[in-house]
Each structure stands twice: as C-alpha cells, then as structure tokens.
Design an enzyme around this catalytic site. Structure first.
Site, short mmCIF file in Angstrom:
data_model
loop_
_atom_site.label_atom_id
_atom_site.label_comp_id
_atom_site.label_asym_id
_atom_site.label_seq_id
_atom_site.Cartn_x
_atom_site.Cartn_y
_atom_site.Cartn_z
N ASP A 299 -29.73 6.53 -23.49
CA ASP A 299 -28.88 6.71 -22.14
C ASP A 299 -27.51 7.20 -22.43
OD1 ASP A 299 -27.43 3.21 -22.42
OD2 ASP A 299 -28.21 4.48 -24.11
N ASP B 114 -25.16 7.59 -28.47
CA ASP B 114 -26.52 8.44 -28.32
C ASP B 114 -26.40 9.93 -28.80
OD1 ASP B 114 -25.69 6.68 -25.85
OD2 ASP B 114 -27.91 6.35 -25.92
N VAL C 22 -32.69 3.70 -28.17
CA VAL C 22 -31.20 3.31 -28.11
C VAL C 22 -30.66 3.06 -27.20
CG1 VAL C 22 -31.03 4.51 -30.62
CG2 VAL C 22 -30.54 5.69 -28.42
N HIS D 226 -23.48 3.01 -33.02
CA HIS D 226 -24.85 2.24 -33.09
C HIS D 226 -26.05 3.15 -33.29
CE1 HIS D 226 -21.95 -1.02 -31.50
NE2 HIS D 226 -21.74 -0.08 -30.44
N ASP D 227 -26.19 4.07 -32.22
CA ASP D 227 -27.53 4.65 -32.20
C ASP D 227 -27.88 5.51 -33.17
OD1 ASP D 227 -26.89 5.16 -28.44
OD2 ASP D 227 -27.46 3.30 -29.76
O1 RIB Z 1 -24.53 -2.06 -27.53
C1 RIB Z 1 -24.62 -0.75 -27.88
C2 RIB Z 1 -25.67 0.08 -27.17
O2 RIB Z 1 -25.22 0.21 -25.97
C3 RIB Z 1 -25.62 1.48 -27.48
O3 RIB Z 1 -26.77 1.94 -27.49
C4 RIB Z 1 -24.74 2.29 -26.59
O4 RIB Z 1 -25.14 3.47 -26.22
C5 RIB Z 1 -24.77 1.40 -25.39
O5 RIB Z 1 -26.10 1.85 -24.65
CA CA Z 2 -27.15 3.99 -26.09
#
Ligand code: RIB
Ligand code: CA
Length: 330
Positions: free
Chosen positions: A12, A17, A139, A257-258
């Site tokens: 997303d 991402d 992700v 994160h991703d």
């Molecule tokens: O909580 C983190 C996630 O939420 C990540 O994938 C960020 O891109 C959002 O989508």
């Molecule tokens: Ca994401």
C-alpha cells in the site's frame, strides 16, 4: 548461490513500502515476480501511482497489478464505517497534522502502466499454475490475498510461505490495541491466519527494534543514485513523523517496517526471538478491533499457526539496506 526465492510483494505504497519494493528488486536472493497494490496508507489510486513511480526510479520492469480499493467488510460496520486511510496524524497537544505518508511520493509522475488483470485473479491464476514455490509478502492490508483465498481456497496449498509485515504483541500504532495493516482489514487478516499456510509475522515488536537513523540517511544521500536518494528522503520524512507521533528509543530514527519483511525472506537470521505461536485477530469492531491476539499459554486452544518475531537485528538490517541501495541504477 542457492536458488532465488520467488516472491509476490503486496503493497500500500507509502514511504516504507517504497523501500521494500526497492530492496526486493535489488536483493540478489529474491526473484520479484510481481507487485500487487491495495488501499491502505492511501487510496488505491495513490498507492498504485506511487508503486509505478518507484518502479520508474529503479528503471525496473516487474509487472504491477491493481488490487482492492476497500477492505473486505470493515467499512460496512457502523463502528468502523469511518475507517480512514493512513495511521493517525495527530496526538494530544500537537498543533498541526503530521502525515506519515504523503498523498504521492516525491518522485516524477509515473510513465508506466499496470497490468489489465486485477491482483486477486492474478493471485489465483499464478498460484494455481505454480509449482508451490512462491512466497507471498504482504506489507499492507491483506485484502487482496484474503479475497483470492475466498475465490479459490485451493491456492492455500500452493503458497510456499507468507512473510507479512503486520501486527504487534507489545507494540501498537494505529490505535491503543492494533497495528495499521491488520486494523485496516481485520477480517482479511483473520482469513490469512486461518489459511493453514506457513506464516512468518514481522510485527511492530520486531520493526521497532530495527530503526534506521539520520547517520544512515546521510550515507544513502551520498550514494549518488536516484533510488538511494529517494529512500533517504522517505526515511528522513519518517524520522520527522515518528519524532512527532511515536518517538523511538533513538529519537533521530524510525522503523522502515516493510523492508524488514523483505529482508526476512532473503535472510531469516535478521529476525530474533521467533516463536511458533497461536495468533488470531480481533474482528469485534470494538476498542480492540484489529488487535493481534497471541496466545501466551503453553497449551493453546487452537493449533499454533504463526512464526511470530519478537525482535530483529538492527545492524544487520541497516547494513543490508544500505549495501543493496548502493547497487541501484544511476
Ligand atoms: O504499521 C506499519 C504498516 O502500516 C506499514 O506497512 C506501513 O506502510 C503501513 O502500511
Ligand atoms: Ca505498508
């Protein structure tokens, strides 16, 4: 070198991402078959355009498939009908909104096109025709994958593994109980949890231990290629947003994160304290809506279904990311 790992990345696209797409494309151990887009951080149009822009800056040619523009059912419930895109932007006392993700990534407007087929049907066709050797890496909200599982349940036996960024046991972000990807489409997440497919979960407990800092942003900026420069600006933006919304232990750092989920596909050792657990998702629509319910008991009610990572090796992750981005096209 061992055989490349075939993956389909589901995004997303937002800022982290974008780094996940870059590292998945650049990682020699990964064969990036396709990228599927979904609504989440921003509406589907935005997340798809952003994904196209990242492909352009990489000078890549992997196919992109548009997926679902709303979650499966969550917007139907009165308690959730106001589901908004993106995580919260304001905390008590804050003067103005701070957005973790801009509407469009600060990259030139895309030149490319998406594939004609919807991501859901792409999943069904590709997985049913496969040798069962494809890893799915969601992700963002898991709407596309869950819809595909509902359309053709047989795909569950054709998925090698799901390595997902989402959830949290001792950490949340979008509410006091939930992590954003799960919260945005909790029913989709629970369908995936019950699918019987081997799952590795890369939750906030892990991603918050693998923050990228301003020293590393400076190294990215100095690399002299447009992808590293873009990643530097995205991470710098994240560092500012996290300092305002959810300060990390090191104030000049932020989770990406991703990209950690992508790293875990190629280098499982980056995840620490991985425990086979029983994980379900709260879909009650109440205060705990979208919560990751991990059963801590020795004898769980239902079979353990998720390899849950409680930690990560920050230095390994940072070195991996910088080394890969240094190889991006000039
Ligand atoms: O909580 C983190 C996630 O939420 C990540 O994938 C960020 O891109 C959002 O989508
Ligand atoms: Ca994401």
């Amino acid at each position: 070198m061992s055989e490349k790992k075939k993956i389909i990345l589901d995004v997303d696209t937002g800022t982290d991402d974008a780094v996940a797409i870059m590292t998945a494309y650049l990682e020699p151990e990964i064969d990036l078959l396709a990228v599927c887009t979904v609504a989440g951080n921003k509406p589907l149009y935005n997340t798809t355009e952003n994904t196209l822009r990242v492909r352009d800056v990489l000078q890549a040619d992997f196919p992109i498939y548009r997926g679902c523009e709303t979650s499966m059912v969550s917007t139907l419930l009165p308690s959730r009908h106001a589901v908004i895109h993106g995580t919260r932007t304001k905390v008590e006392g804050m003067k103005e909104d701070v957005n973790m993700h801009t509407d469009f990534l600060d990259l030139p407007a895309s030149k490319g096109e998406v594939e004609k087929e919807n991501a859901v049907f792409f999943y069904v066709k590709t997985l049913m025709e496969s040798d069962g050797d494809i890893t799915i890496v969601p992700v963002g909200p898991m709407t596309n994958l869950a819809m595909a599982m509902r359309v053709e349940p047989k795909i569950c036996s054709k998925i090698k593994e799901i390595v997902l960024m989402g959830g949290g046991y001792n950490r949340t972000n979008t509410s006091s109980a939930a992590e954003f990807n799960i919260w945005f489409d909790p029913e989709a997440a629970q369908i995936v949890m019950e699918s019987g497919v081997p799952i590795r979960m890369v939750p906030l407990d892990a991603t918050h231990q693998a923050c990228i800092n301003t020293d590393e942003v400076k190294k990215l900026q100095a690399m002299g290629n447009p992808s590293a420069a873009a990643a530097a600006s995205f991470i710098a933006h994240r560092i500012f947003a996290y300092s305002q919304l959810q300060p990390m232990e090191r104030l000049d750092s932020a989770p990406v994160h991703d990209a950690l989920a992508v790293c875990a596909v190629a280098h499982p050792q980056v995840l620490k304290d991985v425990r086979l657990s029983r994980v379900d998702i709260d879909i009650s629509g109440g205060f705990a809506d979208g919560q990751t319910i991990l059963d801590p008991r020795t004898f769980t009610d239902k079979p353990r279904n998720v390899n849950f990572a409680f930690g990560a090796d920050r230095d390994f992750f940072a070195d991996w990311m910088l080394n890969l981005l240094a190889t991006a096209a000039k």
